[in-house]
Design a protein around this motif. Sequence first.
Motif, PDB file in Angstrom:
ATOM      1  N   CYS A  25       0.839  -1.207   0.000  1.00 34.33           N
ATOM      2  CA  CYS A  25       0.000   0.000   0.000  1.00 34.33           C
ATOM      3  C   CYS A  25       0.877   1.262   0.000  1.00 34.33           C
ATOM      4  O   CYS A  25       2.078   1.196   0.296  1.00 34.33           O
ATOM      5  CB  CYS A  25      -0.934  -0.005   1.199  1.00 34.33           C
ATOM      6  SG  CYS A  25      -0.084   0.225   2.781  1.00 34.33           S
ATOM      7  N   PRO A  26       0.314   2.425  -0.308  1.00 27.83           N
ATOM      8  CA  PRO A  26       1.107   3.658  -0.340  1.00 27.83           C
ATOM      9  C   PRO A  26       1.762   3.996   1.001  1.00 27.83           C
ATOM     10  O   PRO A  26       2.893   4.490   1.032  1.00 27.83           O
ATOM     11  CB  PRO A  26       0.076   4.719  -0.741  1.00 27.83           C
ATOM     12  CG  PRO A  26      -0.963   3.972  -1.499  1.00 27.83           C
ATOM     13  CD  PRO A  26      -1.043   2.640  -0.847  1.00 27.83           C
ATOM     14  N   ARG A  30       5.821   4.406   1.518  1.00 22.72           N
ATOM     15  CA  ARG A  30       6.488   5.594   2.062  1.00 22.72           C
ATOM     16  C   ARG A  30       7.462   5.201   3.171  1.00 22.72           C
ATOM     17  O   ARG A  30       8.591   5.701   3.238  1.00 22.72           O
ATOM     18  CB  ARG A  30       5.449   6.590   2.592  1.00 22.72           C
ATOM     19  CG  ARG A  30       4.826   7.457   1.500  1.00 22.72           C
ATOM     20  CD  ARG A  30       4.019   8.594   2.104  1.00 22.72           C
ATOM     21  NE  ARG A  30       2.810   8.110   2.768  1.00 22.72           N
ATOM     22  CZ  ARG A  30       1.650   7.929   2.147  1.00 22.72           C
ATOM     23  NH1 ARG A  30       1.540   8.182   0.859  1.00 22.72           N
ATOM     24  NH2 ARG A  30       0.593   7.500   2.813  1.00 22.72           N
ATOM     25  N   ASP A 200       6.848   1.519 -11.594  1.00 20.81           N
ATOM     26  CA  ASP A 200       5.750   2.425 -11.263  1.00 20.81           C
ATOM     27  C   ASP A 200       5.128   2.942 -12.560  1.00 20.81           C
ATOM     28  O   ASP A 200       5.587   2.600 -13.661  1.00 20.81           O
ATOM     29  CB  ASP A 200       6.228   3.582 -10.386  1.00 20.81           C
ATOM     30  CG  ASP A 200       7.454   4.289 -10.960  1.00 20.81           C
ATOM     31  OD1 ASP A 200       7.596   4.343 -12.197  1.00 20.81           O
ATOM     32  OD2 ASP A 200       8.284   4.780 -10.169  1.00 20.81           O
ATOM     33  N   GLU A 219      -2.845   0.130 -10.493  1.00 24.25           N
ATOM     34  CA  GLU A 219      -2.437   0.480  -9.135  1.00 24.25           C
ATOM     35  C   GLU A 219      -3.366  -0.077  -8.062  1.00 24.25           C
ATOM     36  O   GLU A 219      -3.128   0.134  -6.872  1.00 24.25           O
ATOM     37  CB  GLU A 219      -2.363   2.009  -9.000  1.00 24.25           C
ATOM     38  CG  GLU A 219      -1.212   2.626  -9.780  1.00 24.25           C
ATOM     39  CD  GLU A 219      -0.993   4.092  -9.452  1.00 24.25           C
ATOM     40  OE1 GLU A 219      -1.988   4.864  -9.505  1.00 24.25           O
ATOM     41  OE2 GLU A 219       0.149   4.463  -9.139  1.00 24.25           O
TER      42      GLU A 219
END
Length: 703
Positions: A25-26, A30, A200, A219
């Motif tokens: 997941c984002p 991060r 990406d 995505e």
Amino acid sequence: RGFVIAPSRAGDAGVAMLPADLAICPDCMREFLDPRDPRHLHPFISCYACGPRYSIVDRIPYDRDNTAMVDFPMCGFCEGQYTAREDRRFHAQTISCFDCGPRLRWRLSAALSAEELDALRAAAPEALLGLSGSFTAAQREQCLEPLALAAALLRAGKIIAFKGLGGYNLLCDPQNDEAAARLRLLKGREEKPFAVLFRDLAQLRERCRCSEAEAALLESAARPIVLLDPLGTPFAPQVCRSSRKVGAFLPSMAAQWLLLDACGPLICTSANRSGQPILREDSAAMTLLEKEPLLAGVFYHDRGIRRAMDDSVQQMLADGPQMIRRARGYVPVPFYCKAGEGQEDAQFLGMGADLKAAFCLSKGPFAYVSQYFGDLDDLQAQSFYRENLAQMEALFRIEPEAVLCDLHPRYHSSRMARDYAERKGLPLIGIQHHHAHAASVMAEHGLQGPLLAVVFDGTGYGTDGAVWGGEFLRCEGAEVRRLGHLGSVTQLGGDASMKDARKTAYCYLRHYGLRAPRDGEEQIWDAALQREINTVPIGSAGRLFDAVAAVLGLAQRNSYEGECAALLQNAAEEALREKRVPLPLRFDMIEETDGTLLLSARGLLSELLAAAEHTEPEDMRKRAALGFHEALAQAVLAAAKRVGLSEVVLCGGCFQNRLLMERCAELLRQDGFSVYRNRVLSPGDGAVSSGQVFLALQQRRKK
């Protein structure tokens, strides 16, 4: 006033829900890229919103001790987050870090010389990964060293096996034509295109056209392969071969991201011989390394994979995504089948078909469709199918009251259904192949009919013993009536005819009394047809696509299922892009004495032969290919208008052809019809098992 997660009990016989595997997941991404975070560069970073699920579960309830994570006791840091209700990893069962999680490992081929090994290690510094900063000993050992070595191998033009979420993949450089050619030898794959994995969207959009809708699909947490148009010629010729599309997808786990950051896009295909199941066991990957000199190394981790799954495949149509292969990221999430409402005690097993095999287990209104298993001609695929059936039955506590199978008496799925029913003392119910296709769409959309189902595919056993595949069916509840079909042609070789398009074309032309090209084998074919040796009547849209492709000189053989049809579609889409005028073609619609509609291809094939004699070859092929698609779509509209039912279902493997599906739907909607298609499932044979279950639920409700 409060919230608590209580200790799990064993559960009851009610409906169980398990999530599918979820891509990184984002938030985790991060943290992964943040040098200040304790999980910086952790290859297996995950939280409550991402990570493996179905592929690592042993049993329900879904607790850490009931998954492959039982082998990794949590450290104090992870346990603190796991038990802190305000934390994103509160009861995230796959939580781990460098101190307590799975580790990356590797083994290299004995065929690599000492000089090659020295050169590879010299070419694999940390800088190769494009990262900066100071690294802990754990980061070096568990992440940087194995991935840097893997990157060095790939940059040197080698092929490696890499263990992902659902099994092992084979990776190599898509810019290296020689490496891609060696991969084809290793896989035993002649023409079928390879998928390409990108780091990406930015990297992907340098090489492929990608709309916002396609980007959202790429995505999504399922991370399917999505069929995209390339920008120019982005890869070596061996990657896509004759295909116009690039099967593109994004990484599911952080370890893949690091490799892609180091190397750029990579060919990523399942580690198996074509037609066999994807490898999941480390021992099987090591055996492949020992036996296969084309494989340079195996890079793996020590978290077990309980059930292997290929990557799912989708494409974007004008009205939304279309599933082509349903597997990782979507299985085992069930869909709700309204036919099961009020029948919470109903439990069925649909065994599906042999090609693109998938079974379906139902519990009340919930239909659990398995992952794609490939073709059941392969013994390993049969074993994989049976193993996963036993696992899913146990996981969801399903005990079928009846077994449903295809009418084809020689299908492996039908034989396995008979064995299963006999072993458990259950009734066995045969369901016609194309009726099941239609019912799969009815199940997804909650349709009762009456409606017209247009079912176009390669082969399916008909109730008259002939091979069907170009059907117009009236469906209402569990009832079906054949209203029309493509004209049958006597063909040689039965199922073997699916590969030889030249022979199929010869049979079509001879059947209609048209002049067929002669180049050597026709005397044998003529004798076999006259004496009815190994012949079968086939009325199949798939075989008609093959015949037209061969008549136009676009293809002579299917080296993989649907290749000739794909080449015919390619030519038609090129004609559209180049704004060429389609060749005016049409099917003859004949009403037989019993009122059945028959679509004859005689006039269409005659026009094709005439055009071939008087038109520049390339222009004629493209215009004729486009004209054929238009003629078939217009025939579907004409049949729907003749039948007069307001709802129309489009299904069967031929409707994976985007041009055909979109044109048929467009014409029908313009004329006021409501059009339905598979959305949760593929229009191909992977949906047959769900249609079988839907019809059994309908029959049970009537009783």
